[in-house]
Enzyme design. Structure first.
Site, PDB file in Angstrom:
ATOM      1  N   GLY A  50       0.832  -1.199   0.000  1.00  0.00           N
ATOM      2  CA  GLY A  50       0.000   0.000   0.000  1.00  0.00           C
ATOM      3  C   GLY A  50       0.863   1.244   0.000  1.00  0.00           C
ATOM      4  O   GLY A  50       2.000   1.217   0.475  1.00  0.00           O
ATOM      5  N   GLN A  55       2.815   9.955   1.435  1.00  0.00           N
ATOM      6  CA  GLN A  55       4.159   9.399   1.586  1.00  0.00           C
ATOM      7  C   GLN A  55       5.120   9.837   0.484  1.00  0.00           C
ATOM      8  O   GLN A  55       6.324   9.707   0.638  1.00  0.00           O
ATOM      9  CB  GLN A  55       4.091   7.869   1.622  1.00  0.00           C
ATOM     10  CG  GLN A  55       3.384   7.331   2.859  1.00  0.00           C
ATOM     11  CD  GLN A  55       3.228   5.836   2.778  1.00  0.00           C
ATOM     12  OE1 GLN A  55       2.277   5.350   2.186  1.00  0.00           O
ATOM     13  NE2 GLN A  55       4.168   5.099   3.336  1.00  0.00           N
ATOM     14  N   CYS A  95       5.289  -0.126   7.401  1.00  0.00           N
ATOM     15  CA  CYS A  95       5.053   1.077   6.602  1.00  0.00           C
ATOM     16  C   CYS A  95       6.309   1.423   5.819  1.00  0.00           C
ATOM     17  O   CYS A  95       7.412   1.395   6.368  1.00  0.00           O
ATOM     18  CB  CYS A  95       4.692   2.227   7.531  1.00  0.00           C
ATOM     19  SG  CYS A  95       4.398   3.789   6.687  1.00  0.00           S
ATOM     20  N   LEU A  96       6.141   1.761   4.549  1.00  0.00           N
ATOM     21  CA  LEU A  96       7.301   2.133   3.729  1.00  0.00           C
ATOM     22  C   LEU A  96       7.964   3.417   4.234  1.00  0.00           C
ATOM     23  O   LEU A  96       9.121   3.667   3.921  1.00  0.00           O
ATOM     24  CB  LEU A  96       6.878   2.311   2.263  1.00  0.00           C
ATOM     25  CG  LEU A  96       6.418   1.036   1.549  1.00  0.00           C
ATOM     26  CD1 LEU A  96       5.979   1.348   0.126  1.00  0.00           C
ATOM     27  CD2 LEU A  96       7.512  -0.018   1.557  1.00  0.00           C
ATOM     28  N   HIS A 138      -4.731   1.724   7.410  1.00  0.00           N
ATOM     29  CA  HIS A 138      -3.388   2.297   7.525  1.00  0.00           C
ATOM     30  C   HIS A 138      -3.188   3.461   6.539  1.00  0.00           C
ATOM     31  O   HIS A 138      -2.702   4.530   6.912  1.00  0.00           O
ATOM     32  CB  HIS A 138      -2.375   1.171   7.270  1.00  0.00           C
ATOM     33  CG  HIS A 138      -0.942   1.597   7.268  1.00  0.00           C
ATOM     34  ND1 HIS A 138      -0.064   1.233   8.258  1.00  0.00           N
ATOM     35  CD2 HIS A 138      -0.236   2.356   6.389  1.00  0.00           C
ATOM     36  CE1 HIS A 138       1.125   1.760   7.991  1.00  0.00           C
ATOM     37  NE2 HIS A 138       1.053   2.435   6.865  1.00  0.00           N
ATOM     38  N   GLU A 139      -3.603   3.243   5.288  1.00  0.00           N
ATOM     39  CA  GLU A 139      -3.406   4.270   4.254  1.00  0.00           C
ATOM     40  C   GLU A 139      -4.315   5.475   4.491  1.00  0.00           C
ATOM     41  O   GLU A 139      -3.914   6.622   4.269  1.00  0.00           O
ATOM     42  CB  GLU A 139      -3.638   3.699   2.853  1.00  0.00           C
ATOM     43  CG  GLU A 139      -2.794   2.489   2.482  1.00  0.00           C
ATOM     44  CD  GLU A 139      -1.302   2.671   2.693  1.00  0.00           C
ATOM     45  OE1 GLU A 139      -0.819   3.824   2.667  1.00  0.00           O
ATOM     46  OE2 GLU A 139      -0.608   1.668   2.917  1.00  0.00           O
ATOM     47  N   HIS A 142      -2.722   7.829   6.804  1.00  0.00           N
ATOM     48  CA  HIS A 142      -1.720   8.695   6.171  1.00  0.00           C
ATOM     49  C   HIS A 142      -2.378   9.967   5.629  1.00  0.00           C
ATOM     50  O   HIS A 142      -1.828  11.059   5.750  1.00  0.00           O
ATOM     51  CB  HIS A 142      -1.030   7.977   5.008  1.00  0.00           C
ATOM     52  CG  HIS A 142       0.114   7.105   5.417  1.00  0.00           C
ATOM     53  ND1 HIS A 142       1.189   7.577   6.134  1.00  0.00           N
ATOM     54  CD2 HIS A 142       0.354   5.789   5.201  1.00  0.00           C
ATOM     55  CE1 HIS A 142       2.050   6.584   6.342  1.00  0.00           C
ATOM     56  NE2 HIS A 142       1.568   5.486   5.784  1.00  0.00           N
TER      57      HIS A 142
HETATM   58 ZN    ZN Z   1       2.374   3.583   5.765  1.00  0.00          ZN
END
Ligand code: ZN
Length: 172
Positions: A50, A55, A95-96, A138-139, A142
């Protein structure tokens, strides 16, 4: 000329820009299509399941997800809203923007229904559980300027921030 896809730079926790609240998407033109393609390329290269526009320092209500094995199940969520949540989630998330950190977050639902627009502005509704359900929650966070580690204890957050800052120094 032909558009080529690009890998975008990812913001890393504790970058303040990750706290920006995203604005609704109103223009579904070529610029948005290009952004979605670049985000997909960036997510697959990472690799991740995701990625939110936040991000990559674009503060629009847009995230993508793909939980397929062959990277052929790209889902695009624009101006998303969770309309229903059920149960509790027991999965760890990562998370990236917080590389190498995995933890469980209290308060995640086991199943969510999300209403959103696709990349062409067409409304859809999706109910998801498991990894995809967690990914959607989660997204969406963000887009509200929230990173998952901010649900963890202050002590854990400080440790994570210190570790990531050290890694960034090494990389430069
Ligand atoms: Zn993330």
């Amino acid at each position: 000329g032909k558009l080529t896809m690009a890998i975008l730079n990812l913001l890393h926790f504790p970058d303040e820009r990750l706290h920006t609240v995203a604005k609704p998407v109103t223009d579904f033109g070529p610029e948005l299509q290009r952004l979605i393609d670049d985000m997909a390329q960036t997510m697959y290269a990472a690799p991740g399941v995701g990625l939110a526009a936040t991000q990559v320092d674009v503060h629009k209500q847009l995230f993508i997800a793909d939980i397929s094995e062959d990277n052929k199940g790209l889902l695009v969520f624009i101006n998303p809203k969770i309309t229903h949540r059920d149960g509790e989630c027991e999965l760890e998330e990562g998370c990236l923007s917080v590389p190498g950190v995995y933890d469980k977050v209290a308060g995640r639902a086991r199943e969510v229904t999300v209403q959103a627009l696709d990349r062409h502005g067409k409304p859809f509704s999706l109910t998801a559980d498991g990894l995809l359900g967690l990914c959607i929650q989660h997204e969406l966070d963000h887009l509200l300027g929230k990173v998952f580690v901010e649900y963890l204890s202050r002590l854990k957050q400080d440790r994570i921030a210190k570790k990531l800052k050290k890694n960034q120094r090494k990389a430069m």
